[in-house]
Design a protein around this motif. Structure first.
Motif, PDB file in Angstrom:
ATOM      1  N   MET A   1       0.838  -1.187   0.000  1.00 10.86           N
ATOM      2  CA  MET A   1       0.000   0.000   0.000  1.00 10.86           C
ATOM      3  C   MET A   1       0.885   1.253   0.000  1.00 10.86           C
ATOM      4  N   ASN A   2       0.529   2.210  -0.824  1.00 10.88           N
ATOM      5  CA  ASN A   2       1.312   3.430  -0.952  1.00 10.88           C
ATOM      6  C   ASN A   2       1.077   4.329   0.264  1.00 10.88           C
ATOM      7  N   LYS A   3       2.170   4.742   0.893  1.00  9.23           N
ATOM      8  CA  LYS A   3       2.074   5.601   2.071  1.00  9.23           C
ATOM      9  C   LYS A   3       2.260   7.074   1.741  1.00  9.23           C
ATOM     10  N   LEU A   4       2.425   7.363   0.449  1.00  9.15           N
ATOM     11  CA  LEU A   4       2.611   8.750   0.030  1.00  9.15           C
ATOM     12  C   LEU A   4       1.342   9.275  -0.640  1.00  9.15           C
ATOM     13  N   ASN A   5       1.067  10.557  -0.441  1.00  8.13           N
ATOM     14  CA  ASN A   5      -0.077  11.166  -1.115  1.00  8.13           C
ATOM     15  C   ASN A   5       0.318  11.604  -2.520  1.00  8.13           C
ATOM     16  N   GLN A   6      -0.582  12.293  -3.216  1.00 11.80           N
ATOM     17  CA  GLN A   6      -0.359  12.652  -4.617  1.00 11.80           C
ATOM     18  C   GLN A   6       0.784  13.632  -4.843  1.00 11.80           C
ATOM     19  N   ILE A   7       1.257  14.309  -3.770  1.00 15.61           N
ATOM     20  CA  ILE A   7       2.386  15.233  -3.947  1.00 15.61           C
ATOM     21  C   ILE A   7       3.651  14.718  -3.253  1.00 15.61           C
ATOM     22  N   GLY A   8       3.646  13.447  -2.869  1.00 16.99           N
ATOM     23  CA  GLY A   8       4.846  12.816  -2.344  1.00 16.99           C
ATOM     24  C   GLY A   8       5.086  12.965  -0.854  1.00 16.99           C
ATOM     25  N   LEU A   9       4.095  13.420  -0.104  1.00 14.02           N
ATOM     26  CA  LEU A   9       4.220  13.514   1.360  1.00 14.02           C
ATOM     27  C   LEU A   9       3.592  12.291   2.012  1.00 14.02           C
ATOM     28  N   GLU A  12      -0.008   9.935   6.456  1.00 13.24           N
ATOM     29  CA  GLU A  12      -0.320  10.121   7.876  1.00 13.24           C
ATOM     30  C   GLU A  12       0.116  11.515   8.348  1.00 13.24           C
ATOM     31  N   ASP A  13       1.272  11.963   7.899  1.00 17.08           N
ATOM     32  CA  ASP A  13       1.723  13.318   8.239  1.00 17.08           C
ATOM     33  C   ASP A  13       0.753  14.360   7.692  1.00 17.08           C
ATOM     34  N   SER A  14       0.340  14.161   6.443  1.00 19.85           N
ATOM     35  CA  SER A  14      -0.588  15.100   5.817  1.00 19.85           C
ATOM     36  C   SER A  14      -1.923  15.129   6.544  1.00 19.85           C
ATOM     37  N   LYS A  15      -2.350  13.992   7.037  1.00 16.75           N
ATOM     38  CA  LYS A  15      -3.604  13.941   7.791  1.00 16.75           C
ATOM     39  C   LYS A  15      -3.491  14.787   9.066  1.00 16.75           C
ATOM     40  N   GLN A  16      -2.371  14.667   9.770  1.00 17.11           N
ATOM     41  CA  GLN A  16      -2.161  15.454  10.995  1.00 17.11           C
ATOM     42  C   GLN A  16      -2.063  16.952  10.686  1.00 17.11           C
ATOM     43  N   ILE A  17      -1.380  17.287   9.620  1.00 19.20           N
ATOM     44  CA  ILE A  17      -1.265  18.698   9.227  1.00 19.20           C
ATOM     45  C   ILE A  17      -2.637  19.242   8.850  1.00 19.20           C
ATOM     46  N   ALA A  18      -3.408  18.451   8.108  1.00 18.15           N
ATOM     47  CA  ALA A  18      -4.745  18.890   7.703  1.00 18.15           C
ATOM     48  C   ALA A  18      -5.646  19.114   8.915  1.00 18.15           C
ATOM     49  N   GLU A  19      -5.510  18.284   9.927  1.00 18.74           N
ATOM     50  CA  GLU A  19      -6.304  18.486  11.145  1.00 18.74           C
ATOM     51  C   GLU A  19      -5.987  19.844  11.766  1.00 18.74           C
ATOM     52  N   GLN A  20      -4.707  20.173  11.841  1.00 19.01           N
ATOM     53  CA  GLN A  20      -4.320  21.476  12.393  1.00 19.01           C
ATOM     54  C   GLN A  20      -4.728  22.615  11.464  1.00 19.01           C
ATOM     55  N   LEU A  21      -4.606  22.401  10.168  1.00 15.71           N
ATOM     56  CA  LEU A  21      -5.032  23.427   9.220  1.00 15.71           C
ATOM     57  C   LEU A  21      -6.542  23.658   9.303  1.00 15.71           C
ATOM     58  N   ASN A  22      -7.305  22.602   9.549  1.00 16.96           N
ATOM     59  CA  ASN A  22      -8.751  22.765   9.704  1.00 16.96           C
ATOM     60  C   ASN A  22      -9.100  23.573  10.952  1.00 16.96           C
ATOM     61  N   VAL A  23      -8.334  23.396  12.008  1.00 17.23           N
ATOM     62  CA  VAL A  23      -8.541  24.220  13.215  1.00 17.23           C
ATOM     63  C   VAL A  23      -8.222  25.676  12.881  1.00 17.23           C
ATOM     64  N   LEU A  24      -7.137  25.894  12.169  1.00 18.19           N
ATOM     65  CA  LEU A  24      -6.779  27.252  11.745  1.00 18.19           C
ATOM     66  C   LEU A  24      -7.867  27.828  10.839  1.00 18.19           C
ATOM     67  N   LEU A  25      -8.357  27.023   9.912  1.00 16.37           N
ATOM     68  CA  LEU A  25      -9.418  27.448   9.002  1.00 16.37           C
ATOM     69  C   LEU A  25     -10.667  27.865   9.774  1.00 16.37           C
ATOM     70  N   ALA A  26     -11.065  27.075  10.739  1.00 15.32           N
ATOM     71  CA  ALA A  26     -12.248  27.391  11.549  1.00 15.32           C
ATOM     72  C   ALA A  26     -12.057  28.708  12.290  1.00 15.32           C
ATOM     73  N   ASN A  27     -10.895  28.898  12.877  1.00 10.54           N
ATOM     74  CA  ASN A  27     -10.618  30.132  13.607  1.00 10.54           C
ATOM     75  C   ASN A  27     -10.583  31.336  12.672  1.00 10.54           C
ATOM     76  N   TYR A  28     -10.037  31.150  11.473  1.00  8.11           N
ATOM     77  CA  TYR A  28     -10.033  32.237  10.509  1.00  8.11           C
ATOM     78  C   TYR A  28     -11.460  32.641  10.121  1.00  8.11           C
ATOM     79  N   HIS A  29     -12.353  31.668  10.033  1.00  6.03           N
ATOM     80  CA  HIS A  29     -13.741  31.997   9.700  1.00  6.03           C
ATOM     81  C   HIS A  29     -14.400  32.841  10.791  1.00  6.03           C
ATOM     82  N   LEU A  30     -14.147  32.511  12.052  1.00  5.33           N
ATOM     83  CA  LEU A  30     -14.719  33.308  13.140  1.00  5.33           C
ATOM     84  C   LEU A  30     -14.081  34.694  13.168  1.00  5.33           C
ATOM     85  N   TYR A  31     -12.778  34.756  12.966  1.00  2.24           N
ATOM     86  CA  TYR A  31     -12.072  36.036  12.880  1.00  2.24           C
ATOM     87  C   TYR A  31     -12.672  36.891  11.757  1.00  2.24           C
TER      88      TYR A  31
END
Length: 157
Positions: A1-9, A12-31
């Motif tokens: 099974m391929n552990k890299l996403n479509q841009i070579g990252l 699992e790392d990308s999933k963790q980054i996306a979780e943090q980016l989603n928190v940032l995204l939510a906060n930006y919307h309230l801001y």
């Protein structure tokens, strides 16, 4: 099974980054929404200065919201997009009925401080995992937000 996403990252790392980016995204919307309210409702001696400044800030926030959501998609994840999700995970709270200039600038300073802290968390994780695209996006935002915080603080002085 391929552990890299479509841009070579690592997926699992990308999933963790996306979780943090989603928190940032939510906060930006309230801001963003808080800034819209300040822009619409501001009154007093600073009306002309702040009405324009809040419009500038919310337009800038909207651009950042789009860039964050597109980065989440780029790393192979899905951005949150419902108001209920944003409210649920955001540290920034909705403001209402603020028309006083100093109160609005103080709230904006506080909201931006939250965003800056979240950006530094995302930056750290992205740097650890070798996600240079996210590092670049967030580094640029940090620099801009630090300058805006300085300016808001100077106004409040």
């Amino acid at each position: 099974m391929n552990k890299l996403n479509q841009i070579g990252l690592q997926k699992e790392d990308s999933k963790q980054i996306a979780e943090q980016l989603n928190v940032l995204l939510a906060n930006y919307h309230l801001y963003y929404q808080n800034l819209r309210g300040f822009h619409w409702n501001i009154k007093g001696v600073y009306f002309f200065q702040l009405h324009d400044k809040f419009e500038e800030l919310y337009n800038n926030a909207l651009t950042k919201i789009d860039a964050i959501a597109e980065r989440i998609l780029t790393i192979g994840q899905q951005p949150l997009h419902t108001l209920s999700d944003y409210i649920r995970i955001s540290s920034i709270q909705e403001t209402s009925h603020i028309s006083d200039g100093m109160a609005a600038v103080t709230a904006t300073h506080e909201n931006l401080t939250v965003l800056l802290g979240l950006e530094r968390e995302v930056l750290s994780l992205a740097a650890e995992t070798g996600d240079e695209g996210t590092v670049s996006l967030i580094s640029e935002d940090i620099n801009e937000n630090e300058k805006t915080l300085w300016m808001l603080k100077a106004f409040l002085s």
